[in-house]
Design a protein around this motif. Structure first.
Motif, PDB file in Angstrom:
ATOM      1  N   ILE A   1      41.365  44.738  30.085  1.00 11.00           N
ATOM      2  CA  ILE A   1      42.802  44.502  30.760  1.00 11.00           C
ATOM      3  C   ILE A   1      42.773  43.342  31.727  1.00 11.00           C
ATOM      4  O   ILE A   1      41.877  43.613  32.757  1.00 11.00           O
ATOM      5  N   GLU A   2      43.437  42.395  31.474  1.00 12.89           N
ATOM      6  CA  GLU A   2      43.723  41.434  32.473  1.00 12.89           C
ATOM      7  C   GLU A   2      45.114  41.911  33.150  1.00 12.89           C
ATOM      8  O   GLU A   2      46.310  42.074  32.569  1.00 12.89           O
ATOM      9  N   ILE A   3      44.840  41.844  34.674  1.00 13.41           N
ATOM     10  CA  ILE A   3      46.097  42.151  35.369  1.00 13.41           C
ATOM     11  C   ILE A   3      46.504  41.301  36.382  1.00 13.41           C
ATOM     12  O   ILE A   3      45.716  40.578  37.315  1.00 13.41           O
ATOM     13  N   GLY A   4      47.670  40.578  36.303  1.00 16.66           N
ATOM     14  CA  GLY A   4      48.126  39.330  36.887  1.00 16.66           C
ATOM     15  C   GLY A   4      48.293  39.723  38.291  1.00 16.66           C
ATOM     16  O   GLY A   4      49.233  40.827  38.687  1.00 16.66           O
ATOM     17  N   MET A   5      47.873  38.836  39.311  1.00 21.65           N
ATOM     18  CA  MET A   5      48.129  39.153  40.693  1.00 21.65           C
ATOM     19  C   MET A   5      49.608  38.333  40.899  1.00 21.65           C
ATOM     20  O   MET A   5      49.481  36.974  41.041  1.00 21.65           O
ATOM     21  N   PRO A   6      50.712  39.009  41.287  1.00 20.69           N
ATOM     22  CA  PRO A   6      51.967  38.231  41.461  1.00 20.69           C
ATOM     23  C   PRO A   6      51.989  37.116  42.448  1.00 20.69           C
ATOM     24  O   PRO A   6      51.324  37.288  43.588  1.00 20.69           O
ATOM     25  N   PHE A   7      52.618  35.968  42.217  1.00 25.39           N
ATOM     26  CA  PHE A   7      52.278  34.911  43.263  1.00 25.39           C
ATOM     27  C   PHE A   7      53.636  34.112  42.878  1.00 25.39           C
ATOM     28  O   PHE A   7      53.921  33.781  41.749  1.00 25.39           O
ATOM     29  N   SER A   8      54.130  33.314  44.008  1.00 24.61           N
ATOM     30  CA  SER A   8      55.525  32.742  43.927  1.00 24.61           C
ATOM     31  C   SER A   8      55.203  31.532  43.066  1.00 24.61           C
ATOM     32  O   SER A   8      56.251  30.749  42.939  1.00 24.61           O
ATOM     33  N   ASP A   9      54.187  30.822  43.049  1.00 23.68           N
ATOM     34  CA  ASP A   9      54.047  29.350  42.260  1.00 23.68           C
ATOM     35  C   ASP A   9      52.934  29.548  41.338  1.00 23.68           C
ATOM     36  O   ASP A   9      52.092  28.732  41.386  1.00 23.68           O
ATOM     37  N   PRO A  10      53.007  30.264  40.150  1.00 19.36           N
ATOM     38  CA  PRO A  10      52.236  30.344  39.347  1.00 19.36           C
ATOM     39  C   PRO A  10      52.005  28.971  38.564  1.00 19.36           C
ATOM     40  O   PRO A  10      52.387  29.056  37.057  1.00 19.36           O
ATOM     41  N   MET A  11      51.519  27.764  38.909  1.00 21.42           N
ATOM     42  CA  MET A  11      51.736  26.648  38.332  1.00 21.42           C
ATOM     43  C   MET A  11      50.989  26.434  37.014  1.00 21.42           C
ATOM     44  O   MET A  11      51.483  25.740  36.083  1.00 21.42           O
ATOM     45  N   ALA A  12      50.188  27.149  36.509  1.00 24.32           N
ATOM     46  CA  ALA A  12      49.343  27.216  35.294  1.00 24.32           C
ATOM     47  C   ALA A  12      50.038  28.324  34.123  1.00 24.32           C
ATOM     48  O   ALA A  12      49.449  28.179  32.955  1.00 24.32           O
ATOM     49  N   ASP A  13      51.118  28.704  34.488  1.00 28.54           N
ATOM     50  CA  ASP A  13      51.501  29.679  33.517  1.00 28.54           C
ATOM     51  C   ASP A  13      53.003  29.160  33.256  1.00 28.54           C
ATOM     52  O   ASP A  13      53.699  28.466  33.702  1.00 28.54           O
TER      53      ASP A  13
ATOM     54  N   MET B   1      56.037  43.996  44.783  1.00 30.00           N
ATOM     55  CA  MET B   1      54.721  44.112  44.588  1.00 30.00           C
ATOM     56  C   MET B   1      54.015  43.116  45.775  1.00 30.00           C
ATOM     57  O   MET B   1      54.446  41.970  46.029  1.00 30.00           O
ATOM     58  N   THR B   2      52.688  43.627  45.974  1.00 33.33           N
ATOM     59  CA  THR B   2      51.948  42.739  46.975  1.00 33.33           C
ATOM     60  C   THR B   2      50.427  43.062  46.251  1.00 33.33           C
ATOM     61  O   THR B   2      50.054  43.555  45.270  1.00 33.33           O
ATOM     62  N   LEU B   3      49.567  42.177  47.077  1.00 36.49           N
ATOM     63  CA  LEU B   3      48.064  42.083  46.580  1.00 36.49           C
ATOM     64  C   LEU B   3      47.611  43.578  46.847  1.00 36.49           C
ATOM     65  O   LEU B   3      46.910  44.093  46.153  1.00 36.49           O
ATOM     66  N   LYS B   4      47.888  44.170  48.072  1.00 41.82           N
ATOM     67  CA  LYS B   4      47.386  45.504  48.367  1.00 41.82           C
ATOM     68  C   LYS B   4      47.925  46.479  47.168  1.00 41.82           C
ATOM     69  O   LYS B   4      47.086  47.261  46.877  1.00 41.82           O
ATOM     70  N   LYS B   5      49.100  46.378  46.725  1.00 41.77           N
ATOM     71  CA  LYS B   5      49.486  47.413  45.883  1.00 41.77           C
ATOM     72  C   LYS B   5      48.951  47.089  44.583  1.00 41.77           C
ATOM     73  O   LYS B   5      48.745  48.197  43.536  1.00 41.77           O
ATOM     74  N   THR B   6      48.865  45.899  44.133  1.00 42.31           N
ATOM     75  CA  THR B   6      48.051  45.540  42.825  1.00 42.31           C
ATOM     76  C   THR B   6      46.731  46.378  42.930  1.00 42.31           C
ATOM     77  O   THR B   6      46.134  47.098  42.051  1.00 42.31           O
ATOM     78  N   LEU B   7      45.987  46.306  44.118  1.00 42.61           N
ATOM     79  CA  LEU B   7      44.645  46.981  44.199  1.00 42.61           C
ATOM     80  C   LEU B   7      44.847  48.528  44.043  1.00 42.61           C
ATOM     81  O   LEU B   7      44.055  49.196  43.513  1.00 42.61           O
ATOM     82  N   ALA B   8      46.009  48.842  44.531  1.00 43.57           N
ATOM     83  CA  ALA B   8      46.307  50.400  44.440  1.00 43.57           C
ATOM     84  C   ALA B   8      46.548  50.864  43.018  1.00 43.57           C
ATOM     85  O   ALA B   8      46.363  52.020  42.707  1.00 43.57           O
TER      86      ALA B   8
END
Length: 296
Positions: A68-80, A96-103
């Motif tokens: 499973i790949e999980i994307g880390m949300p980012f405001s400027d995902p230029m390759a996507d 969603m935040t990076l901390k919540k992603t780890l949670a």
């Protein structure tokens, strides 16, 4: 931590042995023993909201996802492409935040100790979080690998080398323009597997020819002992089966994210049945992959 590359060597094998957290290596060994390629699925953490995203991730292994790949949300995902860009924006809007992603990974690990989890995204959120803190928290949460698309090999000291030292795989992208001169640098500190981007451009826009994929996988295999996963443009069970018959895994992202979009109401909220429908689609992909005849 892996050693420097020597001419003519297959450099990534050393990195795999030295830094692998275990789950990725074991999963690809199991796939090889079964005589089949794997299915790697991508979803964005927190899309369309934390609880729905967690339900999706928890259901993916039973539906047939091998990694499973999980994307880390980012405001400027230029390759996507548009689909995954929109998924990041939905997740960020939902808080969603990076901390919540780890949670989210921690919550998944409470019920699944075996399925490899790879976080995919961009360096900015990790840099802001703090590299050392992030790696420690990611390892504790149960993250097995990282794909950070905007850090080239020349910047390995920023994150790649610290990740390997922490026992977290650093998975590198190779593309159709990564020639034999460039490959040693790309593969030097790569571990876990190599992600071959089968088309140029952004995600989810078109598909590569089977013959081109086969040639590219063969070339990569001459340079590394690592498994090769192929992604970008895989949208159907038939395409996933074809790629899984050529490479060690087929990676599906945009097509899965679009199933989330199809399950949203006019306010962007999850409708009843979204998770079930998405996991049903993943099951179809998995059935295709499991029925694929290996071509190598």
């Amino acid at each position: 931590m892996s050693a420097a590359v020597t001419a003519g060597a297959k450099p990534a094998a050393a990195a795999l042995r030295g830094a692998d957290s275990g789950r990725i290596r074991r999963r690809f060994e199991a796939l090889k023993a079964q005589g089949r390629g794997g299915l790697v699925t991508f979803v964005t953490a927190g899309d369309p909201d934390y609880e729905t995203a967690l339900a999706i991730v928890k259901g993916l292994p039973e539906a047939g996802a091998d990694l499973i790949e999980i994307g880390m949300p980012f405001s400027d995902p230029m390759a996507d492409g548009p689909a995954i860009q929109a998924s990041s924006l939905r997740a960020l809007k939902a808080g969603m935040t990076l901390k919540k992603t780890l949670a989210l990974v921690t919550a998944f690990r409470a019920g699944d100790k075996d399925t490899p989890i790879v976080l995919m995204g961009y360096y900015n959120p990790i840099y802001r979080y703090g590299v050392d803190r992030f790696l420690a928290d990611a390892k504790k949460a149960g993250v097995d690998g990282l794909i950070v698309v905007d850090l080239p090999p020349e910047e390995d000291q920023e994150l790649c080398i610290p990740a390997l030292a922490a026992g977290v795989n650093f998975i590198r992208l190779a593309t159709p323009t990564t020639d034999d001169e460039r490959l040693p640098a790309v593969l030097a500190n790569t571990s876990g597997f190599v992600y071959y981007v089968s088309i140029m451009g952004i995600t989810g826009t078109r598909s590569a020819a089977d013959s081109d994929i086969a040639a590219a996988v063969g070339r990569l295999k001459r340079h590394t002992d690592l498994p090769v996963g192929v992604g970008f443009g895989i949208r159907t069970p038939e395409q996933a089966a074809t790629v899984a018959g050529i490479a060690d895994a087929a990676v599906v992202g945009s097509a899965i994210v679009e199933k989330i979009v199809a399950g949203l109401d006019g306010q962007g909220k999850a409708k009843p049945g979204l998770v079930k429908d998405l996991l049903g689609f993943v099951a179809e992909l998995a059935q295709g992959v499991r029925g694929a005849a290996r071509k190598r």
